[in-house]
Design an enzyme around this catalytic site. Structure first.
Site, PDB file in Angstrom:
ATOM      1  N   GLU A 120       0.842  -1.193   0.000  1.00  0.00           N
ATOM      2  CA  GLU A 120       0.000   0.000   0.000  1.00  0.00           C
ATOM      3  C   GLU A 120       0.880   1.245   0.000  1.00  0.00           C
ATOM      4  O   GLU A 120       1.936   1.265   0.641  1.00  0.00           O
ATOM      5  CB  GLU A 120      -0.902   0.005   1.244  1.00  0.00           C
ATOM      6  CG  GLU A 120      -1.678  -1.294   1.443  1.00  0.00           C
ATOM      7  CD  GLU A 120      -2.420  -1.348   2.774  1.00  0.00           C
ATOM      8  OE1 GLU A 120      -2.833  -0.276   3.260  1.00  0.00           O
ATOM      9  OE2 GLU A 120      -2.582  -2.459   3.307  1.00  0.00           O
ATOM     10  N   GLU A 230      -9.792   6.455   2.927  1.00  0.00           N
ATOM     11  CA  GLU A 230     -10.155   5.726   4.151  1.00  0.00           C
ATOM     12  C   GLU A 230      -9.991   6.659   5.344  1.00  0.00           C
ATOM     13  O   GLU A 230      -9.083   7.495   5.378  1.00  0.00           O
ATOM     14  CB  GLU A 230      -9.263   4.502   4.325  1.00  0.00           C
ATOM     15  CG  GLU A 230      -9.486   3.722   5.615  1.00  0.00           C
ATOM     16  CD  GLU A 230      -8.473   2.597   5.803  1.00  0.00           C
ATOM     17  OE1 GLU A 230      -8.552   1.939   6.851  1.00  0.00           O
ATOM     18  OE2 GLU A 230      -7.611   2.410   4.924  1.00  0.00           O
TER      19      GLU A 230
END
Length: 316
Positions: A120, A230
């Site tokens: 990520e 997020e």
């Protein structure tokens, strides 16, 4: 040091990007780089004692963790050896009382349950991790066991091998302004066909790689890719005040108003660079977040993710 092979399409920015030219040029050291044989490592306010693994989750219906909220696009159904996107940089408000963060990133994922493997990369605002610092920063993350025991942010554990003498995970990034200057960075994660290491490239700089040996399933390629935002919702009775992206819904517009992801691309199992043709949207709380695709997701207007305050909405 760089991968053994790279599709030529990924060595240059897509000509259709138009106004996506404001890539911030970041450097460290008195001469813009570290001495030969050394790399920059953030020695600032990162808190190595923070329980970071419990703050990570995967934005899909079967793996999401309570307290995490998402607005992402996802593609699956094949084997993937790379993922790329141009991320619009923002500095969202984060409620430190919730021990929360807000981020924009891309995920390359394989496995399921406790066998989930990820690499990520993106930007985040995470005050508790940076001892109260609310600036936008470059970050990376990885796991090979579904966020249980393996993996960490940045260079806080063995795993990611940094090779860049100019960039370091954790470095402060400039941010866009509402209806003003817009800043972008191109992120690219890529599996080397010879070594099976996963490389990270930001702009024109190879930052480093995740060795194949730290993974169980991702070493052979990803099975789905995701791009999006997020936040942590740490409220117990009402929703957090933490913003996602720019804090504005798609109906407010895109350029200079809402955060965006642009020029989404992936590298397929044959190492061909492709535009996503089949994507699914995951928006965990539509009353608080929005996601809108503007035409071709592989083109210069990709998609956007936003949020407005949900602090007056009871948690249900």
């Amino acid at each position: 040091m760089k991968p053994s092979f790279l599709p030529k399409e990924l060595l240059k920015d897509a000509p259709s990007e138009g106004n996506l030219t404001a890539m911030p040029k970041l450097s460290l050291g008195a001469n813009g780089t570290c001495p030969e044989g050394t790399v920059p490592i953030l020695r600032g306010p990162q808190d190595p004692n923070i329980v970071t693994k419990s703050r990570r989750s995967l934005p899909s219906l079967q793996y999401s963790t309570a307290g995490h909220e998402y607005a992402v696009l996802s593609t699956s159904g094949s084997k993937y050896h790379g993922s790329s996107a141009v991320l619009n940089l923002w500095n969202p408000l984060v409620d430190a009382k919730d021990a929360g963060f807000s981020l924009g990133q891309l995920w390359a994922v394989s496995g399921s349950g406790d066998a989930v493997n990820t690499v990520e990369a993106g930007w985040h605002v995470y005050p508790n991790f940076y001892s109260g610092d609310t600036r936008t920063r470059l970050f990376i993350y990885w796991t090979s066991d579904g966020y249980k025991k393996t993996g960490c942010y940045n260079l806080n554990c063995p795993g990611f091998v940094q090779v860049s003498r100019k960039l370091a995970p954790g470095v402060v990034l400039p941010a866009s302004t509402y209806k003003g200057s817009q800043l972008y960075m191109k992120f690219f994660v890529y599996r080397d066909p010879k070594t099976a290491h996963w490389w990270l490239r930001i702009g024109e700089e190879w930052v480093g790689y995740w060795p194949r040996t730290i993974f169980t399933t991702l070493a052979s390629g990803a099975t789905f890719l995701e791009w999006g935002g997020e936040i942590i919702n740490g409220g117990t009775t009402v929703h957090t005040t933490t913003d996602m992206g720019s804090g504005h819904f798609p109906s407010k517009g895109s350029d200079g108003v809402s955060a965006s992801f642009n020029s989404l691309l992936y590298v397929d199992q044959n190492y061909k660079v492709m535009k996503p043709t089949s994507v699914s949207a995951i928006v965990s709380r539509p009353k608080c977040y929005g996601l809108k695709v503007f035409g071709d997701v592989g083109g210069n207007r990709g998609y956007t993710f936003f949020r407005r305050s949900c602090s007056d909405r009871p948690l249900k």
